[in-house]
Scaffold this active site. Structure first.
Site, PDB file in Angstrom:
ATOM      1  N   ASN A   9      32.869  48.488  50.659  1.00  0.00           N
ATOM      2  CA  ASN A   9      31.563  48.120  50.098  1.00  0.00           C
ATOM      3  C   ASN A   9      31.527  46.601  49.968  1.00  0.00           C
ATOM      4  O   ASN A   9      32.179  46.040  49.089  1.00  0.00           O
ATOM      5  CB  ASN A   9      31.402  48.796  48.726  1.00  0.00           C
ATOM      6  CG  ASN A   9      30.139  48.356  48.004  1.00  0.00           C
ATOM      7  OD1 ASN A   9      29.277  47.687  48.584  1.00  0.00           O
ATOM      8  ND2 ASN A   9      30.017  48.745  46.748  1.00  0.00           N
ATOM      9  N   LYS A  11      29.105  44.835  49.053  1.00  0.00           N
ATOM     10  CA  LYS A  11      28.201  44.406  47.979  1.00  0.00           C
ATOM     11  C   LYS A  11      27.297  43.270  48.491  1.00  0.00           C
ATOM     12  O   LYS A  11      26.932  43.267  49.659  1.00  0.00           O
ATOM     13  CB  LYS A  11      29.016  44.011  46.738  1.00  0.00           C
ATOM     14  CG  LYS A  11      29.999  45.129  46.335  1.00  0.00           C
ATOM     15  CD  LYS A  11      30.654  44.934  45.003  1.00  0.00           C
ATOM     16  CE  LYS A  11      31.566  46.123  44.704  1.00  0.00           C
ATOM     17  NZ  LYS A  11      32.192  46.070  43.389  1.00  0.00           N
ATOM     18  N   HIS A  93      25.900  53.537  42.537  1.00  0.00           N
ATOM     19  CA  HIS A  93      26.986  52.623  42.172  1.00  0.00           C
ATOM     20  C   HIS A  93      26.724  52.072  40.769  1.00  0.00           C
ATOM     21  O   HIS A  93      25.566  51.817  40.402  1.00  0.00           O
ATOM     22  CB  HIS A  93      27.069  51.489  43.189  1.00  0.00           C
ATOM     23  CG  HIS A  93      28.334  50.690  43.061  1.00  0.00           C
ATOM     24  ND1 HIS A  93      28.507  49.748  42.068  1.00  0.00           N
ATOM     25  CD2 HIS A  93      29.493  50.712  43.771  1.00  0.00           C
ATOM     26  CE1 HIS A  93      29.720  49.231  42.185  1.00  0.00           C
ATOM     27  NE2 HIS A  93      30.337  49.792  43.210  1.00  0.00           N
ATOM     28  N   GLU A  95      26.998  49.244  39.606  1.00  0.00           N
ATOM     29  CA  GLU A  95      26.265  47.966  39.597  1.00  0.00           C
ATOM     30  C   GLU A  95      24.760  48.194  39.765  1.00  0.00           C
ATOM     31  O   GLU A  95      23.948  47.460  39.199  1.00  0.00           O
ATOM     32  CB  GLU A  95      26.839  47.040  40.688  1.00  0.00           C
ATOM     33  CG  GLU A  95      28.234  46.554  40.302  1.00  0.00           C
ATOM     34  CD  GLU A  95      29.141  46.180  41.458  1.00  0.00           C
ATOM     35  OE1 GLU A  95      28.654  46.056  42.602  1.00  0.00           O
ATOM     36  OE2 GLU A  95      30.352  46.025  41.213  1.00  0.00           O
ATOM     37  N   GLU A 163      34.637  55.829  40.369  1.00  0.00           N
ATOM     38  CA  GLU A 163      34.809  54.390  40.180  1.00  0.00           C
ATOM     39  C   GLU A 163      34.683  54.050  38.695  1.00  0.00           C
ATOM     40  O   GLU A 163      33.567  53.801  38.199  1.00  0.00           O
ATOM     41  CB  GLU A 163      33.743  53.623  40.960  1.00  0.00           C
ATOM     42  CG  GLU A 163      33.828  53.811  42.457  1.00  0.00           C
ATOM     43  CD  GLU A 163      33.298  52.597  43.213  1.00  0.00           C
ATOM     44  OE1 GLU A 163      33.975  52.170  44.151  1.00  0.00           O
ATOM     45  OE2 GLU A 163      32.232  52.066  42.857  1.00  0.00           O
ATOM     46  N   GLY A 169      36.556  45.302  40.206  1.00  0.00           N
ATOM     47  CA  GLY A 169      36.646  43.843  40.267  1.00  0.00           C
ATOM     48  C   GLY A 169      37.482  43.213  39.167  1.00  0.00           C
ATOM     49  O   GLY A 169      37.422  42.001  38.963  1.00  0.00           O
ATOM     50  N   SER A 208      39.434  48.165  42.204  1.00  0.00           N
ATOM     51  CA  SER A 208      40.624  47.316  42.364  1.00  0.00           C
ATOM     52  C   SER A 208      41.689  47.930  43.273  1.00  0.00           C
ATOM     53  O   SER A 208      42.884  47.758  43.050  1.00  0.00           O
ATOM     54  CB  SER A 208      41.222  46.962  41.002  1.00  0.00           C
ATOM     55  OG  SER A 208      40.305  46.175  40.241  1.00  0.00           O
TER      56      SER A 208
HETATM   57  P1  13P Z   1      36.606  46.328  43.828  1.00  0.00           P
HETATM   58  O1  13P Z   1      37.464  46.964  44.893  1.00  0.00           O
HETATM   59  O2  13P Z   1      36.271  44.902  44.122  1.00  0.00           O
HETATM   60  O3  13P Z   1      37.197  46.538  42.465  1.00  0.00           O
HETATM   61  O4  13P Z   1      35.200  47.104  43.845  1.00  0.00           O
HETATM   62  C1  13P Z   1      35.177  48.486  43.822  1.00  0.00           C
HETATM   63  C2  13P Z   1      33.800  48.937  44.080  1.00  0.00           C
HETATM   64  O5  13P Z   1      32.910  48.760  43.255  1.00  0.00           O
HETATM   65  C3  13P Z   1      33.526  49.600  45.366  1.00  0.00           C
HETATM   66  O6  13P Z   1      32.275  50.202  45.381  1.00  0.00           O
END
Ligand code: 13P
Length: 248
Positions: A9, A11, A93, A95, A163, A169, A208
Site C-alpha cells: 500500500n 498510500k 483502511h 487512515e 491492521e 507506521g 510495521s
Molecule cells: P506500515 O507498513 O507503514 O506500518 O503501514 C501498514 C499499512 O497501513 C498498510 O496498509
C-alpha cells in the site's frame, strides 16, 4: 486465487519517477504461488499496470466510492479503478476511517460496489491502542468485520487485513501470539458471516511489516500474507518480504 498474498500500500506516496521500483520488482519475482500486489496512488494505476501486467504483478486501488458514477467531485468509482487496470481495492483502511470519517456502513457499501465490477476487496480492520489496552481488540475487529461485510458478500473476491492502528507506521508490532489470536478469531468469525468459502478468504497482517520480522509473522497460523505500507515503497525493502512469504 492463491492464498499467499504480499500486498503493498503506497498510500499518498509516489509519482512517475517511482515506477522504476515496479520494474525492479517485475525483474526480481516470477513466482505464481504468491500474489504480489501493489496499490499505488490512483494517478499511477494505469501506468503501474502497464509495467506489472506482463510480470504477473497485480495492481489495486486504495479506496473507491460506493456509487457507480455521479456528482462526487474528487472521488473514484470502482468501475474507474477496474478500467484503469486495478483488480483489487483496499477498503476501510484506518487512515480512511480517521481522515474521512468512514463508517462500517460506508465500507460495506464500497465492498458491494467493488465486488459488483469484479474487484477483489481488501477489508481492513484493527483496534486502537486504547482499545487493546482495554481488552477490546477482538470485540472491535469483530464488530468492524460484521459491520463492513455487505449482504451476499462474495468470499472469492474478499481479503481481510488485520491492521492494528497502533502498529501502522510506528515500528511497533503485536506479539506473534496476539496476531495469531486475532487471525484465528477472524477466521472463525468469517465462517459465521460468509455463506460459502469463508475458509478460503486470505487473512493478511499489516502494521510495521519489514524484512526483519516478515518470516516470523508468516509463520503464524491463519496469516496468509501481509499488507505493507512503508516497506513496500522500494523494491529493495519489499522483495525480501515477498521472498519470506514464498518460503513460508
Ligand atoms: P506500515 O507498513 O507503514 O506500518 O503501514 C501498514 C499499512 O497501513 C498498510 O496498509
Amino acid at each position: 486465487m492463491p492464498r499467499k498474498i504480499a500486498a503493498g500500500n503506497w498510500k499518498m506516496n509516489g509519482t512517475s519517477s517511482d515506477l522504476v521500483e515496479l520494474d525492479k520488482l517485475a525483474a526480481a519475482h516470477a513466482d505464481p504461488s504468491v500474489v504480489m500486489l501493489i496499490c499505488p496512488p490512483a494517478t499511477l494505476i494505469e501506468r503501474a499496470d502497464r509495467i506489472c501486467a506482463a510480470a504477473g504483478i497485480a495492481v489495486g486501488g486504495q479506496d473507491c466510492h460506493a456509487a457507480a458514477s455521479g456528482a462526487h467531485t474528487g472521488d473514484t468509482s470502482a468501475q474507474m479503478l477496474w478500467d484503469a487496470g486495478a483488480a483489487y481495492v483496499i477498503l476501510g483502511h484506518s487512515e480512511r476511517r480517521a481522515d474521512h470519517g468512514e463508517t462500517d456502513a460506508d465500507v460495506s457499501a464500497k465492498i458491494a460496489a467493488a465486488q459488483a465490477v469484479g474487484l477483489t476487496a481488501i477489508l481492513c480492520v484493527g483496534e486502537s491502542l486504547a482499545q487493546r489496552d482495554a481488552g477490546q481488540a477482538l470485540a472491535v475487529v469483530g464488530a468492524q468485520l460484521r459491520g463492513s461485510l455487505p449482504d451476499g458478500v462474495a468470499a472469492d473476491r474478499l481479503i481481510v487485513a488485520y491492521e492494528p492502528v497502533w502498529a501502522i507506521g510506528t515500528g511497533k508490532v503485536p506479539t506473534l501470539e496476539q496476531i495469531g489470536e486475532v487471525h484465528g478469531f477472524l477466521r472463525a468469525s468469517l465462517a459465521d458471516l460468509v455463506a460459502e468459502g469463508a475458509a478460503d478468504v486470505p487473512l493478511l497482517y499489516g502494521g510495521s511489516v519489514k524484512a526483519a520480522n516478515a518470516a516470523d509473522i508468516f509463520g503464524v497460523a491463519d496469516v496468509d500474507g501481509a499488507l505493507v505500507g512503508g516497506a513496500s515503497l522500494t523494491a529493495a525493502d519489499f522483495s525480501p518480504i515477498v521472498t519470506a512469504l514464498q518460503n513460508a
